[in-house]
Design an enzyme around this catalytic site. Sequence first.
Site, short mmCIF file in Angstrom:
data_model
loop_
_atom_site.label_atom_id
_atom_site.label_comp_id
_atom_site.label_asym_id
_atom_site.label_seq_id
_atom_site.Cartn_x
_atom_site.Cartn_y
_atom_site.Cartn_z
N ASN A 106 0.81 -1.23 0.00
CA ASN A 106 0.00 0.00 0.00
C ASN A 106 0.84 1.28 0.00
O ASN A 106 0.41 2.29 -0.52
CB ASN A 106 -1.00 -0.01 1.16
N GLU A 163 5.13 -3.96 12.08
CA GLU A 163 4.14 -2.90 11.84
C GLU A 163 2.96 -3.58 11.16
O GLU A 163 3.01 -3.90 9.97
CB GLU A 163 4.73 -1.82 10.91
N CYS A 193 -2.91 1.21 6.86
CA CYS A 193 -2.90 0.46 8.13
C CYS A 193 -3.57 1.27 9.24
O CYS A 193 -4.25 0.72 10.09
CB CYS A 193 -1.47 0.14 8.53
N GLU A 236 8.83 2.70 14.45
CA GLU A 236 9.58 3.26 13.33
C GLU A 236 9.37 4.77 13.34
O GLU A 236 8.59 5.30 14.13
CB GLU A 236 9.12 2.65 12.01
P1 NAD Z 1 0.86 -9.25 3.79
O1 NAD Z 1 1.02 -9.64 5.21
O2 NAD Z 1 0.02 -10.07 2.91
O3 NAD Z 1 2.29 -9.15 3.06
C1 NAD Z 1 3.30 -8.30 3.54
C2 NAD Z 1 4.64 -8.81 3.02
O4 NAD Z 1 4.93 -10.06 3.60
C3 NAD Z 1 4.70 -9.01 1.52
O5 NAD Z 1 5.97 -8.56 1.06
C4 NAD Z 1 4.58 -10.53 1.37
O6 NAD Z 1 5.19 -11.04 0.21
C5 NAD Z 1 5.34 -10.99 2.60
N1 NAD Z 1 5.02 -12.34 3.07
C6 NAD Z 1 3.90 -13.08 2.85
N2 NAD Z 1 3.99 -14.26 3.51
C7 NAD Z 1 5.16 -14.24 4.17
C8 NAD Z 1 5.83 -15.17 5.04
N3 NAD Z 1 5.27 -16.33 5.38
N4 NAD Z 1 7.03 -14.83 5.54
C9 NAD Z 1 7.59 -13.62 5.24
N5 NAD Z 1 7.02 -12.72 4.41
C10 NAD Z 1 5.83 -13.03 3.89
O7 NAD Z 1 0.36 -7.72 3.84
P2 NAD Z 1 -0.09 -6.83 2.59
O8 NAD Z 1 -1.37 -7.40 2.07
O9 NAD Z 1 1.06 -6.64 1.66
O10 NAD Z 1 -0.35 -5.43 3.31
C11 NAD Z 1 -1.55 -5.13 3.94
C12 NAD Z 1 -1.39 -5.28 5.44
O11 NAD Z 1 -0.26 -4.51 5.88
C13 NAD Z 1 -2.55 -4.73 6.21
O12 NAD Z 1 -2.88 -5.60 7.26
C14 NAD Z 1 -2.03 -3.40 6.74
O13 NAD Z 1 -2.69 -2.95 7.89
C15 NAD Z 1 -0.61 -3.72 6.98
N6 NAD Z 1 0.22 -2.49 7.00
C16 NAD Z 1 0.70 -2.03 8.19
C17 NAD Z 1 1.44 -0.85 8.24
C18 NAD Z 1 1.96 -0.31 9.55
O14 NAD Z 1 2.81 0.57 9.53
N7 NAD Z 1 1.50 -0.79 10.70
C19 NAD Z 1 1.72 -0.14 7.06
C20 NAD Z 1 1.22 -0.64 5.87
C21 NAD Z 1 0.48 -1.83 5.85
#
Ligand code: NAD
Length: 468
Positions: free
Chosen positions: A141, A238, A272, A445
């Site tokens: 995102n 995060e 998020c 962060e």
């Molecule tokens: P996701 O958890 O599906 O994927 C995040 C990353 O993890 C991707 O690069 C993905 O390829 C990788 N990944 C997937 N499976 C993995 C594994 N088993 N081991 C290691 N890496 C793995 O999240 P998303 O759909 O890309 O993003 C949306 C989510 O991110 C939402 O829940 C959102 O709230 C959160 N988010 C949080 C913040 C914050 O600062 N707190 C900021 C942005 C997004």
Amino acid sequence: MDGLLRDGEGAERVLIDPAHETPLTPFREASADQVSQAVASAASALPIWAATLPTERAEVLHRLADMIARNADDLARIEATNVGKPLSQARRDVGRASDYFRFYAGVCDKLNGETIPLGPDQTALTVPEPVGVTAHILPWNYPISTLARGVAPALAAGATVVAKPSELTPFTALEVARLATQAGLPDGAFNVVTGGGEIGAALAGHEGIAHVTFTGSTATGRKVMQAASSPVAGVTLELGGKSPVIVLEDADLDAAADGVVRGIFFNAGQVCAAGARLICARSVHDALLAKVAAKAHAMGFGDPLDDPHIGPLISSGQLARVEGFVARAKAQGLTCVLGGARVDRPGFFFPPTIFADVPTDAEIARDEVFGPVLVTHLCDDAEDALRIANDSPYGLVAGVYTRGHDTALWLARKLEAGQVFINGFLTGGDTVPFGGVKHSGIGREKGLAGLSAYLAPKSIILNHARPT
Ligand code: NAD
């Protein structure tokens, strides 16, 4: 890797432009072997980068900040097309990425240790050493800004980096890696590997990794934490949220309506920290809802490069996920007062959607939808609002609108969240520590707090017995 751009040796991936449902340029993902090669590169660059004079590290990071700013137009267009976000928002994200490198460049030569007196015959001192090779696993995102917010402090601390962007949004990370080499980072100090969950898992559990900074969903965050236990690496997580915005009876309703609309419909709700739960005083609920709905209804869709108010969701999968939540809420008999069905045009567009007066235990009120969907709850007073706000597994951010300063501060202290906004929402900026409590994550962060994950202070104890 090694200052070289190498083709991926994994599967070929064709991403879809979310605004037009047309294919983007295909690329090949990294293989598991390439993850190990990237970690080895980062390990070999570590002694060189860690020993680089702090002022020289600062110069390199300043140069990288300048280069990102100079290439802002191109980077913003890549980001807008790939993510589907309106061009002005993509430009803002690129500006934030540049600012992160500039901010952390400024701290390279200010990483002081401390001295601890242990009595007349002993003095302890601490030397902040870089933690080692750091992994950065990123979401789709905010690809370029989440990359920079972790990579910049890691490099400032003298640590080296292997970053893995989301499989849906790899392009700006690859561009920044290219610029980093030109900015003068030593070969191997900043590596990018592309790929999905398997590549992320291989990186998070790699024996050469000292710290994993992960931004993504709570479910994946748990897996990352488990994987990182193998190399006994530190983790910054995060994660997701379901953030509340409390509006009390005495609030400025126009200001609150602006904050609520921006808080949930910005980036099509794929944020998020989105303010997904409006908790509003019963007496002003309908008046506020009317203002919010009118503003949301006026938001226009369009090609991200034409800078509309709202772009598409990232993918057909994300659209289906949002549609699923909305369909189940409707089937449950909840009242949808705005939106609720996908937009009739090509692209993964979903309109601002509002469910009013929703029971707090409904799925759509508890789970992170990660789309432009707001729920409202009615509350009796500040205490009732606090109870509803804290009744969530998440704790990322929260908002409070009231003219009562005592009430605002009381709520800010009692809310279970990493960041609380009073009479504004998502107004913190990137020099303020950010991160969650409960299922929204651990660690911080941004700002100076964002450095500590990348530093391992070494204590040295000097024994200096009196001369005889
Ligand atoms: P996701 O958890 O599906 O994927 C995040 C990353 O993890 C991707 O690069 C993905 O390829 C990788 N990944 C997937 N499976 C993995 C594994 N088993 N081991 C290691 N890496 C793995 O999240 P998303 O759909 O890309 O993003 C949306 C989510 O991110 C939402 O829940 C959102 O709230 C959160 N988010 C949080 C913040 C914050 O600062 N707190 C900021 C942005 C997004």
